[in-house]
Scaffold this motif. Structure first.
Motif, PDB file in Angstrom:
ATOM      1  N   PRO A   1       0.815  -1.228   0.000  1.00 27.45           N
ATOM      2  CA  PRO A   1       0.000   0.000   0.000  1.00 27.45           C
ATOM      3  C   PRO A   1       0.849   1.279   0.000  1.00 27.45           C
ATOM      4  O   PRO A   1       0.475   2.261  -0.637  1.00 27.45           O
ATOM      5  N   MET A   2       2.003   1.240   0.681  1.00 26.46           N
ATOM      6  CA  MET A   2       2.878   2.410   0.701  1.00 26.46           C
ATOM      7  C   MET A   2       3.506   2.636  -0.673  1.00 26.46           C
ATOM      8  O   MET A   2       3.608   3.779  -1.131  1.00 26.46           O
ATOM      9  N   VAL A   3       3.910   1.565  -1.343  1.00 25.79           N
ATOM     10  CA  VAL A   3       4.469   1.680  -2.696  1.00 25.79           C
ATOM     11  C   VAL A   3       3.428   2.289  -3.623  1.00 25.79           C
ATOM     12  O   VAL A   3       3.721   3.205  -4.420  1.00 25.79           O
ATOM     13  N   HIS A   4       2.202   1.806  -3.517  1.00 24.59           N
ATOM     14  CA  HIS A   4       1.130   2.334  -4.362  1.00 24.59           C
ATOM     15  C   HIS A   4       0.865   3.802  -4.062  1.00 24.59           C
ATOM     16  O   HIS A   4       0.652   4.602  -4.989  1.00 24.59           O
ATOM     17  N   LEU A   5       0.884   4.191  -2.795  1.00 22.34           N
ATOM     18  CA  LEU A   5       0.644   5.582  -2.424  1.00 22.34           C
ATOM     19  C   LEU A   5       1.750   6.498  -2.958  1.00 22.34           C
ATOM     20  O   LEU A   5       1.475   7.574  -3.499  1.00 22.34           O
ATOM     21  N   ILE A   6       3.010   6.061  -2.829  1.00 25.11           N
ATOM     22  CA  ILE A   6       4.123   6.868  -3.352  1.00 25.11           C
ATOM     23  C   ILE A   6       3.998   7.026  -4.860  1.00 25.11           C
ATOM     24  O   ILE A   6       4.135   8.126  -5.403  1.00 25.11           O
ATOM     25  N   TRP A   7       3.725   5.918  -5.549  1.00 26.84           N
ATOM     26  CA  TRP A   7       3.601   5.950  -7.003  1.00 26.84           C
ATOM     27  C   TRP A   7       2.477   6.884  -7.430  1.00 26.84           C
ATOM     28  O   TRP A   7       2.634   7.687  -8.353  1.00 26.84           O
ATOM     29  N   THR A   8       1.332   6.802  -6.739  1.00 25.74           N
ATOM     30  CA  THR A   8       0.188   7.651  -7.072  1.00 25.74           C
ATOM     31  C   THR A   8       0.506   9.124  -6.833  1.00 25.74           C
ATOM     32  O   THR A   8       0.163   9.986  -7.655  1.00 25.74           O
ATOM     33  N   ARG A   9       1.169   9.417  -5.716  1.00 22.46           N
ATOM     34  CA  ARG A   9       1.513  10.820  -5.431  1.00 22.46           C
ATOM     35  C   ARG A   9       2.466  11.386  -6.479  1.00 22.46           C
ATOM     36  O   ARG A   9       2.330  12.531  -6.896  1.00 22.46           O
ATOM     37  N   LEU A  10       3.438  10.597  -6.898  1.00 22.46           N
ATOM     38  CA  LEU A  10       4.378  11.069  -7.915  1.00 22.46           C
ATOM     39  C   LEU A  10       3.665  11.319  -9.246  1.00 22.46           C
ATOM     40  O   LEU A  10       3.931  12.311  -9.925  1.00 22.46           O
ATOM     41  N   ARG A  11       2.755  10.422  -9.619  1.00 24.58           N
ATOM     42  CA  ARG A  11       1.998  10.599 -10.860  1.00 24.58           C
ATOM     43  C   ARG A  11       1.109  11.841 -10.784  1.00 24.58           C
ATOM     44  O   ARG A  11       1.040  12.630 -11.730  1.00 24.58           O
ATOM     45  N   ASN A  12       0.427  12.015  -9.644  1.00 23.73           N
ATOM     46  CA  ASN A  12      -0.443  13.185  -9.492  1.00 23.73           C
ATOM     47  C   ASN A  12       0.360  14.482  -9.507  1.00 23.73           C
ATOM     48  O   ASN A  12      -0.070  15.487 -10.087  1.00 23.73           O
ATOM     49  N   LEU A  13       1.530  14.465  -8.879  1.00 28.95           N
ATOM     50  CA  LEU A  13       2.375  15.652  -8.850  1.00 28.95           C
ATOM     51  C   LEU A  13       2.828  16.027 -10.261  1.00 28.95           C
ATOM     52  O   LEU A  13       2.799  17.197 -10.635  1.00 28.95           O
ATOM     53  N   THR A  14       3.199  15.017 -11.050  1.00 32.25           N
ATOM     54  CA  THR A  14       3.612  15.279 -12.430  1.00 32.25           C
ATOM     55  C   THR A  14       2.459  15.854 -13.235  1.00 32.25           C
ATOM     56  O   THR A  14       2.638  16.825 -13.982  1.00 32.25           O
ATOM     57  N   ALA A  15       1.268  15.280 -13.082  1.00 33.18           N
ATOM     58  CA  ALA A  15       0.105  15.764 -13.824  1.00 33.18           C
ATOM     59  C   ALA A  15      -0.249  17.194 -13.410  1.00 33.18           C
ATOM     60  O   ALA A  15      -0.553  18.036 -14.263  1.00 33.18           O
ATOM     61  N   ARG A  16      -0.200  17.485 -12.111  1.00 36.14           N
ATOM     62  CA  ARG A  16      -0.498  18.841 -11.638  1.00 36.14           C
ATOM     63  C   ARG A  16       0.521  19.849 -12.168  1.00 36.14           C
ATOM     64  O   ARG A  16       0.170  20.958 -12.559  1.00 36.14           O
ATOM     65  N   PHE A  17       1.802  19.454 -12.169  1.00 33.48           N
ATOM     66  CA  PHE A  17       2.854  20.352 -12.655  1.00 33.48           C
ATOM     67  C   PHE A  17       2.649  20.672 -14.134  1.00 33.48           C
ATOM     68  O   PHE A  17       2.700  21.836 -14.538  1.00 33.48           O
ATOM     69  N   LEU A  18       2.409  19.645 -14.943  1.00 31.52           N
ATOM     70  CA  LEU A  18       2.242  19.863 -16.379  1.00 31.52           C
ATOM     71  C   LEU A  18       0.971  20.659 -16.679  1.00 31.52           C
ATOM     72  O   LEU A  18       0.959  21.494 -17.585  1.00 31.52           O
ATOM     73  N   ALA A  19      -0.095  20.424 -15.912  1.00 29.60           N
ATOM     74  CA  ALA A  19      -1.337  21.179 -16.120  1.00 29.60           C
ATOM     75  C   ALA A  19      -1.149  22.641 -15.739  1.00 29.60           C
ATOM     76  O   ALA A  19      -1.601  23.543 -16.450  1.00 29.60           O
ATOM     77  N   ALA A  20      -0.466  22.898 -14.619  1.00 24.34           N
ATOM     78  CA  ALA A  20      -0.224  24.282 -14.198  1.00 24.34           C
ATOM     79  C   ALA A  20       0.695  24.990 -15.186  1.00 24.34           C
ATOM     80  O   ALA A  20       0.532  26.188 -15.445  1.00 24.34           O
ATOM     81  N   LEU A  21       1.639  24.271 -15.744  1.00 23.00           N
ATOM     82  CA  LEU A  21       2.535  24.858 -16.731  1.00 23.00           C
ATOM     83  C   LEU A  21       1.781  25.214 -18.008  1.00 23.00           C
ATOM     84  O   LEU A  21       2.007  26.261 -18.608  1.00 23.00           O
TER      85      LEU A  21
END
Length: 194
Positions: free
Chosen positions: A36-56
């Motif tokens: 569950p921790m691996v999945h949470l880290i992976w999800t947070r990294l993916r969401n962070l990338t998507a948020r960064f690219l959308a804000a850009l």
């Protein structure tokens, strides 16, 4: 119809984040990190990338005006209703907050740490961050997790060395340097290719 490509530094950022997610998914279980921790880290990294690219892509958005705060109307107290006791809640899984926690948890992420730190010194990437402060807020958790100090204000690029055409001759009264003053190597000097 020609496709518009993202700037090179942004493509580099996306590739680094993809590689970081891959390392977390592949090496996380080998490092005895719970699934569950691996999945949470992976999800947070993916969401962070998507948020960064959308804000850009949105560009700089001016800050919103604060809304007036309205107080809720006071309701007369009523007799408390007896509710059946609820089941105890499970503890919510959260990510660590200390500095460089992801790098300490998975040392295999060192390549991403170096790449992200190097990306900060790129003038183009630093220009994007300077133009849109929201991007800095989005990246702060990532850089904290990797143990990279994100400067609070631009410029993010290190100070450039002084230009070769310095003006020291004005201060010290020496003649202005020229290329003719450079020493000439002897004829028997051979240069080997690097």
């Amino acid at each position: 119809m020609s496709e518009t490509r993202a700037p090179f530094t942004i493509e580099c950022f996306a590739v680094i984040m993809d590689a970081l997610c891959t390392v977390v998914a592949e090496k996380g279980r080998a490092a005895y990190i719970p699934a569950p921790m691996v999945h949470l880290i992976w999800t947070r990294l993916r969401n962070l990338t998507a948020r960064f690219l959308a804000a850009l892509a949105r560009g700089h958005v001016p800050p919103r005006k604060p809304r007036p705060i309205t107080k809720p109307a006071v309701t007369p107290e009523t007799a408390p209703e007896t509710e059946p006791p609820s089941k105890p809640r499970r503890k919510r899984l959260t990510l660590p907050c200390r500095e460089s926690w992801l790098y300490r948890l998975l040392p295999e992420t060192g390549f991403a740490r170096f790449s992200l730190q190097h990306l900060l010194s790129d003038p183009e990437f630093a220009g994007f961050l300077a133009a849109n402060p929201r991007l800095v807020r989005i990246l702060t958790p990532l850089y904290n997790a990797m143990g990279i100090e994100l400067p609070p204000e631009p410029p993010f690029a290190p100070n450039l060395p002084p230009i070769a055409d310095s003006r020291r001759h004005i201060i010290f009264g020496a003649p202005e340097p020229s290329h003719d003053d450079a020493p000439i190597p002897p004829h028997e000097c051979k240069f080997r290719p690097a």
